[in-house]
Enzyme design. Structure first.
Site, PDB file in Angstrom:
ATOM      1  N   ASN A  96       5.370  -2.784  -5.726  1.00 57.66           N
ATOM      2  CA  ASN A  96       4.089  -2.612  -5.015  1.00 57.66           C
ATOM      3  C   ASN A  96       2.987  -2.033  -5.896  1.00 57.66           C
ATOM      4  OD1 ASN A  96       5.041  -3.806  -2.712  1.00 57.66           O
ATOM      5  ND2 ASN A  96       5.508  -1.898  -1.632  1.00 57.66           N
ATOM      6  N   THR A 120       0.355   0.548   2.161  1.00 57.62           N
ATOM      7  CA  THR A 120       1.506   0.102   1.376  1.00 57.62           C
ATOM      8  C   THR A 120       2.338   1.281   0.862  1.00 57.62           C
ATOM      9  OG1 THR A 120       0.248  -1.852   0.712  1.00 57.62           O
ATOM     10  CG2 THR A 120       2.164  -1.276  -0.651  1.00 57.62           C
ATOM     11  N   ASN A 121       3.664   1.125   0.933  1.00 58.30           N
ATOM     12  CA  ASN A 121       4.584   2.184   0.477  1.00 58.30           C
ATOM     13  C   ASN A 121       5.012   1.996  -0.974  1.00 58.30           C
ATOM     14  OD1 ASN A 121       5.140   4.117   2.476  1.00 58.30           O
ATOM     15  ND2 ASN A 121       6.434   2.703   3.608  1.00 58.30           N
ATOM     16  N   HIS A 176       4.539  11.083   2.621  1.00 55.47           N
ATOM     17  CA  HIS A 176       5.142  10.203   3.634  1.00 55.47           C
ATOM     18  C   HIS A 176       6.543   9.848   3.166  1.00 55.47           C
ATOM     19  CE1 HIS A 176       5.520   7.396   6.837  1.00 55.47           C
ATOM     20  NE2 HIS A 176       5.524   6.315   6.055  1.00 55.47           N
TER      21      HIS A 176
END
Ligand code: TXD
Length: 319
Positions: A96, A120-121, A176
């Site tokens: 990513n 997006t992670n 997160h």
């Protein structure tokens, strides 16, 4: 006044839901961008065909060309890959990060004045990288995670106590990931702090600890149930709340991954803290007082994010 323009980079599970929610709220015209030909256009057309029954007047367009996001007021980024069962959010970093470089270049070229919300992670590292790749001011590039994690915490509390979700407010700080910090002391039911709710005997400390852990595991729980992807309704609703606060200058105080420049003793890292979101973007970081155990948990979360950022720098030394 001409309608605002919302560009959604990534037209997958969350992107499609963002487009629908944005149209239903008539936040502005929507451009759904995706590298997979037809995905954006297909979902844009499908949502547009629901307009007459839902009663919204917005234009929706799909594209695979960055030029079509020209002049967007808000850009919400979900481009990339989600995790599969057994994967951690951190496992998505390398793939990513490359996507963030492409997205950052597209935003820099065509939407330099936008308010950018990254989803997006692994979120905290991806929003940090997206800001660097795009070159936009740090106050105009923030990450969505805290609103989602707090929403999960609120849902579990409301369900446990049998009270309306409207009277529950929750706070989650930090990254997160598994080190996120749900803050019981600052989470309330009708203004009553959860710590007092425990003292009153309405909720046991053990149950509260279980709810805190279930909040931390909230993403993995849904990945385990869906098997083929991750959560998308609540993530999309969370990002729309942030976008709406910007577009309508609502000055909401929301937990979000923002660039810290000394606040909370942190400099140069993106991490989840309460922030005022208005027409200026992330307008003010709200620096709450943390007690010793909260500070320890927060610092551990910041260290986890710093580790991800270091991994990004190893992969992309120019960052
Ligand atoms: O709280 C949070 N921040 C998290 C974030 C909550 C839930 C999901 N989280 C992450 O969001 C998840 O781990 C993923 O990294 C993103 C997007 O999740 P989503 O469920 O929407 O993934 P999909 O359905 O796979 O959609 C991703 C789309 C897909 O259509 C791809 O074709 C597209 O991204 N994609 C790209 N678009 C543009 N440019 C590039 N390079 C690209 N690569 C893939």
């Amino acid at each position: 006044m001409a309608r605002r323009k919302i560009a959604l980079i990534g037209a997958g599970q969350i992107g499609g839901t963002l487009a629908l929610l944005s149209a239903q709220k008539e936040l502005g015209d929507v451009v759904l961008f995706d590298v997979v030909e037809g995905v954006g256009a297909g979902k844009a057309l499908d949502i547009a065909q629901s307009a007459v029954t839902q009663g919204f007047d917005v234009a929706l367009k799909g594209t695979s060309e960055y030029k079509d996001i020209e002049g967007a007021d808000v850009v919400i980024v979900t481009a990339g890959v989600p995790r599969k069962p057994g994967m951690s959010r951190d496992d998505l970093l390398e793939i990513n990060l490359k996507v963030m470089e492409q997205v950052g270049a597209g935003i820099a070229k065509y939407a330099g004045n936008a308010f950018v919300i990254c989803i997006t992670n692994p979120l905290d590292a991806m929003v940090w990288a997206l800001q660097k790749f795009s070159g936009l001011p740090t106050g105009k590039v923030i990450g969505m995670a805290g609103v989602l994690d707090s929403s999960r915490f609120c849902h579990f509390i409301a369900e446990e106590l049998g009270v309306s979700i409207e009277d529950v407010s929750a706070f989650v700080l930090g990254g997160h990931g598994d080190t996120m910090v749900p803050l019981a002391r600052y989470s309330t039911v009708a203004g009553i702090p959860l710590t007092d709710i425990v003292k009153m005997g309405w909720l046991s400390k053990d149950r509260l600890d279980e709810i805190v852990q279930r909040t931390r595991d909230g993403g993995a729980e849904i990945v385990g149930l869906l098997k083929t992807g991750s959560a998308f309704y609540a993530p999309a609703a969370s990002a729309i709340a942030m976008a709406e606060s910007y577009l309508k200058d609502k000055k909401r105080v929301l937990p979000a991954a923002v660039h810290l420049d000394g606040e909370y003793g942190v400099k140069g890292t993106y991490v989840g803290v309460p922030v005022v979101i208005g027409a200026g973007g992330a307008e003010k970081v709200v620096e709450i007082a943390l007690n010793a155990s909260e500070r320890k948990a927060f610092d551990k979360s910041v260290a986890a994010v710093d580790g991800l950022i270091a991994a990004c720098r190893k992969i992309a030394p120019k960052l």
